[in-house]
Scaffold this active site. Structure first.
Site, short mmCIF file in Angstrom:
data_model
loop_
_atom_site.label_atom_id
_atom_site.label_comp_id
_atom_site.label_asym_id
_atom_site.label_seq_id
_atom_site.Cartn_x
_atom_site.Cartn_y
_atom_site.Cartn_z
N PRO A 1 3.01 -29.03 20.48
CA PRO A 1 2.51 -27.96 21.34
C PRO A 1 3.12 -26.58 21.07
O PRO A 1 4.33 -26.46 20.84
CB PRO A 1 2.88 -28.43 22.76
CG PRO A 1 3.88 -29.49 22.58
CD PRO A 1 3.62 -30.12 21.24
N ASN A 2 2.22 -25.62 21.10
CA ASN A 2 2.53 -24.18 20.99
C ASN A 2 2.84 -23.72 19.57
O ASN A 2 2.92 -22.52 19.32
CB ASN A 2 3.67 -23.78 21.94
CG ASN A 2 3.27 -23.94 23.39
OD1 ASN A 2 2.21 -23.43 23.78
ND2 ASN A 2 4.06 -24.66 24.16
N ARG B 1 2.46 -14.28 17.95
CA ARG B 1 3.10 -13.50 19.00
C ARG B 1 4.41 -13.03 18.44
O ARG B 1 5.05 -13.72 17.66
CB ARG B 1 3.39 -14.41 20.22
CG ARG B 1 2.22 -14.57 21.13
CD ARG B 1 2.59 -15.37 22.34
NE ARG B 1 4.02 -15.26 22.67
CZ ARG B 1 4.60 -15.97 23.61
NH1 ARG B 1 3.92 -16.86 24.30
NH2 ARG B 1 5.89 -15.83 23.87
N TYR C 1 11.02 -17.57 16.65
CA TYR C 1 10.25 -18.39 15.71
C TYR C 1 9.73 -17.64 14.47
O TYR C 1 9.10 -18.24 13.61
CB TYR C 1 9.09 -19.07 16.45
CG TYR C 1 9.56 -19.94 17.60
CD1 TYR C 1 10.31 -21.09 17.36
CD2 TYR C 1 9.31 -19.58 18.92
CE1 TYR C 1 10.77 -21.87 18.41
CE2 TYR C 1 9.76 -20.36 19.98
CZ TYR C 1 10.49 -21.51 19.71
OH TYR C 1 10.95 -22.28 20.74
N ASN D 1 7.45 -31.78 13.83
CA ASN D 1 8.07 -30.90 14.82
C ASN D 1 7.30 -31.14 16.11
O ASN D 1 6.22 -30.61 16.31
CB ASN D 1 7.96 -29.43 14.40
CG ASN D 1 8.66 -28.52 15.41
OD1 ASN D 1 8.99 -28.94 16.52
ND2 ASN D 1 8.88 -27.27 15.02
N ALA E 1 8.19 -29.09 22.38
CA ALA E 1 8.89 -29.45 23.62
C ALA E 1 8.82 -30.94 23.92
O ALA E 1 9.66 -31.46 24.66
CB ALA E 1 8.31 -28.64 24.78
N GLU F 1 12.50 -35.03 11.21
CA GLU F 1 12.23 -34.16 12.37
C GLU F 1 12.69 -32.74 12.02
O GLU F 1 13.79 -32.56 11.49
CB GLU F 1 13.02 -34.68 13.58
CG GLU F 1 12.87 -33.85 14.84
CD GLU F 1 13.74 -34.39 16.00
OE1 GLU F 1 14.47 -35.40 15.79
OE2 GLU F 1 13.68 -33.79 17.09
N HIS G 1 13.08 -28.72 13.52
CA HIS G 1 13.00 -27.69 14.56
C HIS G 1 13.30 -26.35 13.91
O HIS G 1 14.32 -26.22 13.20
CB HIS G 1 14.00 -27.96 15.69
CG HIS G 1 13.63 -29.18 16.46
ND1 HIS G 1 12.59 -29.21 17.35
CD2 HIS G 1 14.13 -30.44 16.42
CE1 HIS G 1 12.47 -30.42 17.85
NE2 HIS G 1 13.39 -31.20 17.29
N ARG H 1 20.67 -23.45 22.10
CA ARG H 1 19.78 -22.93 23.13
C ARG H 1 20.05 -23.63 24.48
O ARG H 1 21.11 -24.19 24.69
CB ARG H 1 18.32 -23.11 22.65
CG ARG H 1 18.07 -22.34 21.35
CD ARG H 1 16.64 -22.46 20.89
NE ARG H 1 15.73 -21.81 21.82
CZ ARG H 1 14.40 -21.96 21.79
NH1 ARG H 1 13.86 -22.74 20.85
NH2 ARG H 1 13.64 -21.34 22.65
#
Ligand code: CA2
Length: 147
Positions: free
Chosen positions: A11-12, A19, A24, A75, A78, A99, A101, A108
């Site tokens: 997601p996202n 943006r 990111y 990835n 969330a 995996e 990120h 964070r």
């Protein structure tokens, strides 16, 4: 026959580069996917990429990968921090799982420090920006060379 990698983004991540993001970066997901395909091909691998914002869709893509892919780069966004369903699906996959990120999740908020997916992943790459995806491919090149 070439080994097949499935690159999965959750997601996202379709918003990458669209943006203004300090965290990111400014490279689009499409650019990342194209660069990964190119790097995979250069190393004699085939790479297919998918992105979805839906947890169940990620689960189904992982199920399909059991028949169609030799490795997964994921990835989960969330869902890394929340999804036992994705963990269970990955447990049913026999090949290597890397995996990725983009950000350093350990630097964070504390809710990002734990990942269910890391409990199954063979390797975890964090905080390397979108270069993490290419590092994951190079790791798989090594794994397939040794197998
Ligand atoms: O660092 C990563 O790659 C994450 O998986 C990204 C997820 C986040 O929930 C994880 O904790 C860490 C969020 C992706 C959001 O993507 C955006 C892209 C462009 C602009 C804003 C958000």
């Amino acid at each position: 026959m070439a080994n097949k990698i499935l690159l999965l983004n959750g997601p996202n991540l379709n918003m990458l580069g669209k943006r203004d993001s300090q965290v990111y970066g400014d490279i689009t997901l499409n650019n990342v996917e194209e660069a990964c395909k190119k790097l995979a091909k250069k190393n004699g691998l085939e790479l297919e990429s998918k992105q979805t914002n839906y947890e169940g869709q990620l689960v189904e893509l992982i199920h399909t990968a059991r028949e169609t892919s030799d490795a997964i780069i994921i990835n989960p966004g969330a869902y890394s921090h929340t999804s036992i369903a994705i963990f269970d699906a990955l447990e049913m996959f026999y090949g290597p799982i890397i995996e990725v990120h983009i950000s350093n999740i350990h630097k964070r908020e504390s809710f990002r420090h734990f990942s269910y997916v890391s409990q199954r992943a063979d390797s975890v790459i964090v905080g390397c920006g979108v270069q993490g995806y290419e590092l994951a491919i190079l790791r798989l090149v090594q794994i397939f060379k040794n197998s």
